[in-house]
Write a protein that holds these residues in place. Structure first.
Motif, PDB file in Angstrom:
ATOM      1  N   LYS A  72       0.815  -1.212   0.000  1.00  0.00           N
ATOM      2  CA  LYS A  72       0.000   0.000   0.000  1.00  0.00           C
ATOM      3  C   LYS A  72       0.857   1.274   0.000  1.00  0.00           C
ATOM      4  CE  LYS A  72      -3.721  -2.072   2.783  1.00  0.00           C
ATOM      5  NZ  LYS A  72      -4.419  -1.969   4.098  1.00  0.00           N
ATOM      6  N   VAL A  73       2.138   1.145   0.346  1.00  0.00           N
ATOM      7  CA  VAL A  73       3.014   2.313   0.451  1.00  0.00           C
ATOM      8  C   VAL A  73       3.175   2.975  -0.910  1.00  0.00           C
ATOM      9  CG1 VAL A  73       5.384   3.071   0.921  1.00  0.00           C
ATOM     10  CG2 VAL A  73       4.276   1.420   2.445  1.00  0.00           C
ATOM     11  N   ARG A  74       3.051   4.301  -0.931  1.00  0.00           N
ATOM     12  CA  ARG A  74       3.292   5.069  -2.157  1.00  0.00           C
ATOM     13  C   ARG A  74       4.774   5.444  -2.181  1.00  0.00           C
ATOM     14  NH1 ARG A  74      -2.101   8.932  -1.698  1.00  0.00           N
ATOM     15  NH2 ARG A  74      -3.606   7.348  -2.384  1.00  0.00           N
ATOM     16  N   TYR A  75       5.560   4.616  -2.851  1.00  0.00           N
ATOM     17  CA  TYR A  75       7.017   4.739  -2.771  1.00  0.00           C
ATOM     18  C   TYR A  75       7.537   6.026  -3.391  1.00  0.00           C
ATOM     19  CZ  TYR A  75       6.997   0.014  -0.999  1.00  0.00           C
ATOM     20  OH  TYR A  75       6.765  -1.093  -0.207  1.00  0.00           O
ATOM     21  N   ALA A 140      -3.599   2.445  13.191  1.00  0.00           N
ATOM     22  CA  ALA A 140      -3.723   3.746  13.846  1.00  0.00           C
ATOM     23  C   ALA A 140      -3.745   4.902  12.855  1.00  0.00           C
ATOM     24  CB  ALA A 140      -2.568   3.941  14.830  1.00  0.00           C
ATOM     25  N   CYS A 141      -3.738   4.591  11.538  1.00  0.00           N
ATOM     26  CA  CYS A 141      -3.728   5.611  10.484  1.00  0.00           C
ATOM     27  C   CYS A 141      -2.480   6.485  10.543  1.00  0.00           C
ATOM     28  CB  CYS A 141      -4.991   6.471  10.536  1.00  0.00           C
ATOM     29  SG  CYS A 141      -6.481   5.535  10.175  1.00  0.00           S
ATOM     30  N   GLY A 142      -1.353   5.846  10.842  1.00  0.00           N
ATOM     31  CA  GLY A 142      -0.087   6.553  10.742  1.00  0.00           C
ATOM     32  C   GLY A 142       0.321   6.716   9.292  1.00  0.00           C
ATOM     33  N   ASP A 143       1.435   7.363   9.067  1.00  0.00           N
ATOM     34  CA  ASP A 143       1.948   7.628   7.723  1.00  0.00           C
ATOM     35  C   ASP A 143       2.674   6.380   7.221  1.00  0.00           C
ATOM     36  OD1 ASP A 143       3.723   8.427   5.602  1.00  0.00           O
ATOM     37  OD2 ASP A 143       3.412  10.509   6.203  1.00  0.00           O
ATOM     38  N   ARG A 144       2.108   5.718   6.193  1.00  0.00           N
ATOM     39  CA  ARG A 144       2.693   4.468   5.697  1.00  0.00           C
ATOM     40  C   ARG A 144       4.099   4.680   5.134  1.00  0.00           C
ATOM     41  NH1 ARG A 144      -2.531   3.146   2.895  1.00  0.00           N
ATOM     42  NH2 ARG A 144      -3.730   1.921   4.401  1.00  0.00           N
ATOM     43  N   GLU A 145       4.273   5.755   4.379  1.00  0.00           N
ATOM     44  CA  GLU A 145       5.583   6.022   3.788  1.00  0.00           C
ATOM     45  C   GLU A 145       6.625   6.261   4.871  1.00  0.00           C
ATOM     46  OE1 GLU A 145       2.681   5.863   1.121  1.00  0.00           O
ATOM     47  OE2 GLU A 145       2.641   7.496   2.579  1.00  0.00           O
ATOM     48  N   ALA A 146       6.247   7.007   5.914  1.00  0.00           N
ATOM     49  CA  ALA A 146       7.165   7.252   7.027  1.00  0.00           C
ATOM     50  C   ALA A 146       7.497   5.956   7.749  1.00  0.00           C
ATOM     51  CB  ALA A 146       6.555   8.265   8.004  1.00  0.00           C
ATOM     52  N   ALA A 147       6.492   5.088   7.927  1.00  0.00           N
ATOM     53  CA  ALA A 147       6.726   3.808   8.593  1.00  0.00           C
ATOM     54  C   ALA A 147       7.726   2.971   7.806  1.00  0.00           C
ATOM     55  CB  ALA A 147       5.418   3.053   8.776  1.00  0.00           C
ATOM     56  N   ALA A 148       7.589   2.948   6.471  1.00  0.00           N
ATOM     57  CA  ALA A 148       8.515   2.171   5.643  1.00  0.00           C
ATOM     58  C   ALA A 148       9.943   2.678   5.806  1.00  0.00           C
ATOM     59  CB  ALA A 148       8.089   2.241   4.179  1.00  0.00           C
ATOM     60  N   LEU A 208       7.343  -4.322  -5.704  1.00  0.00           N
ATOM     61  CA  LEU A 208       7.131  -4.824  -7.060  1.00  0.00           C
ATOM     62  C   LEU A 208       5.641  -4.908  -7.390  1.00  0.00           C
ATOM     63  CD1 LEU A 208       9.836  -7.635  -7.244  1.00  0.00           C
ATOM     64  CD2 LEU A 208       9.819  -5.455  -8.491  1.00  0.00           C
ATOM     65  N   THR A 209       4.821  -5.281  -6.418  1.00  0.00           N
ATOM     66  CA  THR A 209       3.380  -5.355  -6.659  1.00  0.00           C
ATOM     67  C   THR A 209       2.835  -3.991  -7.055  1.00  0.00           C
ATOM     68  OG1 THR A 209       3.128  -7.170  -5.079  1.00  0.00           O
ATOM     69  CG2 THR A 209       1.141  -5.938  -5.639  1.00  0.00           C
ATOM     70  N   ARG A 210       3.209  -2.952  -6.308  1.00  0.00           N
ATOM     71  CA  ARG A 210       2.716  -1.604  -6.629  1.00  0.00           C
ATOM     72  C   ARG A 210       3.277  -1.119  -7.958  1.00  0.00           C
ATOM     73  NH1 ARG A 210       0.332   3.145  -5.035  1.00  0.00           N
ATOM     74  NH2 ARG A 210      -0.444   2.328  -3.072  1.00  0.00           N
ATOM     75  N   ARG A 211       4.571  -1.265  -8.179  1.00  0.00           N
ATOM     76  CA  ARG A 211       5.165  -0.759  -9.412  1.00  0.00           C
ATOM     77  C   ARG A 211       4.550  -1.433 -10.641  1.00  0.00           C
ATOM     78  NH1 ARG A 211       9.866   2.177  -9.601  1.00  0.00           N
ATOM     79  NH2 ARG A 211       9.339   2.251 -11.828  1.00  0.00           N
ATOM     80  N   LEU A 212       4.431  -2.759 -10.589  1.00  0.00           N
ATOM     81  CA  LEU A 212       3.893  -3.478 -11.744  1.00  0.00           C
ATOM     82  C   LEU A 212       2.405  -3.194 -11.931  1.00  0.00           C
ATOM     83  CD1 LEU A 212       5.722  -6.912 -11.296  1.00  0.00           C
ATOM     84  CD2 LEU A 212       6.265  -5.078 -12.920  1.00  0.00           C
ATOM     85  N   GLY A 213       1.668  -3.104 -10.817  1.00  0.00           N
ATOM     86  CA  GLY A 213       0.239  -2.806 -10.908  1.00  0.00           C
ATOM     87  C   GLY A 213      -0.022  -1.431 -11.465  1.00  0.00           C
TER      88      GLY A 213
END
Length: 365
Positions: A72-75, A140-148, A208-213
């Motif tokens: 789900k992360v927006r890289y 908790a609806c934290g920032d996914r990108e920050a978590a990564a 890879l899932t996000r990039r290819l999708g």
């Protein structure tokens, strides 16, 4: 999962599965302990096959749990996170200075007569979370990108600093204070292998899932069609992992109830102090709610899988040090589930204009 609206409250903002997650977790813990007690030899069979020093079923559960969140992360937004020193500097200080020091102090303060459990807790304090924290942050609806980014940063420092800090907190620092000293011998490969398996594999798969999708059908399609389908597997993986963890150690937990209580007290104090202190620090340095939440959960969580593996390799599977590591998830899981709800309620204290929040408060699909 979507952030709860200010008017709708926490309960209305959570899905059915998320809303009753505490009940599912409690049921999974009870089921695991019951299986561990009811099936002779189940623990040894589950732990017979290992991946990076951890039971293969646990490793499978962790990978299934982490993959959907990392997919789900927006890289393409990670660059904005890495430039935010208000987030990165406090995270490093909380994880690698404050966290180990606080666990050392609590272990000696509350377990002065139990050296094996005390050593186990200190090892837990050194093992910074690189796995389960991603799902607490997401709930908790934290920032996914920050978590990564913070999880990746923790993984690098784990390889570089774990053994050095173990030597300092178990041998050098106690010697300075005139306290009992303990040795800890952990190979760099053990740490590197743990990072590669529990972070590298799901991170690569999610990326890879996000990039290819997105390349095939675009971001709108990916987040509308793919994310909702893979999202629930994170919680399925979490529940499976909890069942296996407690099945592995159910007999040990129920055979030493008073020891479990003694070890649980410093852990509860640690989670409460680290999480609230980190959340307050995030607010003080000007972080929005999403990134302050991420800071708090990445600072409060611990890598119990690594701590248990290190304790088993160094002191043995039946040691007090290993039992202290096993008690960790028994306390962490319900404690951090509770803090997920506290994080939602804390949103009102981070009210900022929408325009100011936009760069660091990405909408969660």
């Amino acid at each position: 999962m979507s952030a709860p609206s200010a008017r709708g409250g926490v309960a209305k903002g959570l899905s059915f599965l998320d809303r009753y997650l505490a009940a599912w977790i409690a049921a999974a813990m009870a089921a695991g302990i019951g299986l561990g007690r009811a099936v002779p030899g189940l623990g040894s069979r589950l732990s017979g096959a290992t991946v990076a020093g951890v039971s293969a079923p646990i490793a499978l559960g962790l990978l299934v749990m982490m993959y959907p969140v990392l997919a789900k992360v927006r890289y393409d937004r990670i660059g904005a996170v890495t430039r935010d020193r208000r987030l990165l500097v406090p995270s490093l200080l909380l994880n690698w200075v404050a966290g180990p020091a606080l666990m050392f102090a609590l272990a000696w303060l509350l377990l002065p007569d139990l050296p094996a459990y005390r050593t186990g807790l200190i090892i837990v304090g050194l093992a910074r979370c690189i796995a389960m924290v991603v799902i607490w942050n997401d709930l908790a609806c934290g920032d996914r990108e920050a978590a990564a980014v913070l999880v990746a940063l923790n993984s690098v420092f784990q390889v570089l600093a774990f053994s050095l800090l173990g030597w300092f907190y178990l041998t050098v620092f106690p010697g300075w204070l005139g306290l009992r000293q303990t040795g800890l011998d952990v190979s760099a490969w053990t740490l590197t292998r743990s990072v590669l398996v529990f972070l590298g594999v799901p991170l690569a798969a999610g990326y890879l899932t996000r990039r290819l999708g997105e390349r095939a059908r675009g971001r709108t399609w990916y987040e509308a069609a793919v994310v909702p389908r893979i999202g629930p597997f994170a919680l399925y993986g979490l529940l499976f992992t909890v069942v296996v963890l407690f099945a592995l150690q159910g007999r040990a937990i129920t055979s030493h109830p008073w020891d479990v209580v003694r070890v649980a007290l410093p852990l509860l104090a640690y989670f409460a102090l680290m999480w609230t202190g980190s959340m307050a620090l995030g607010r003080a340095v000007g972080l929005g709610h999403a990134r302050a939440t991420t800071l708090a959960f990445t600072a409060a969580g611990n890598n119990f899988e690594l701590a248990i593996a290190v304790a088993v390799a160094t002191f043995g599977a039946a040691s007090g040090q290993t039992l202290a590591g096993v008690v960790g998830p028994l306390v962490e899981v319900p404690a951090l589930i509770g803090l997920v709800h506290v994080a939602h309620h804390a949103r009102r204290h981070f009210a900022v204009p929408a325009a100011a929040a936009a760069p660091e408060e990405p909408a969660h699909a």
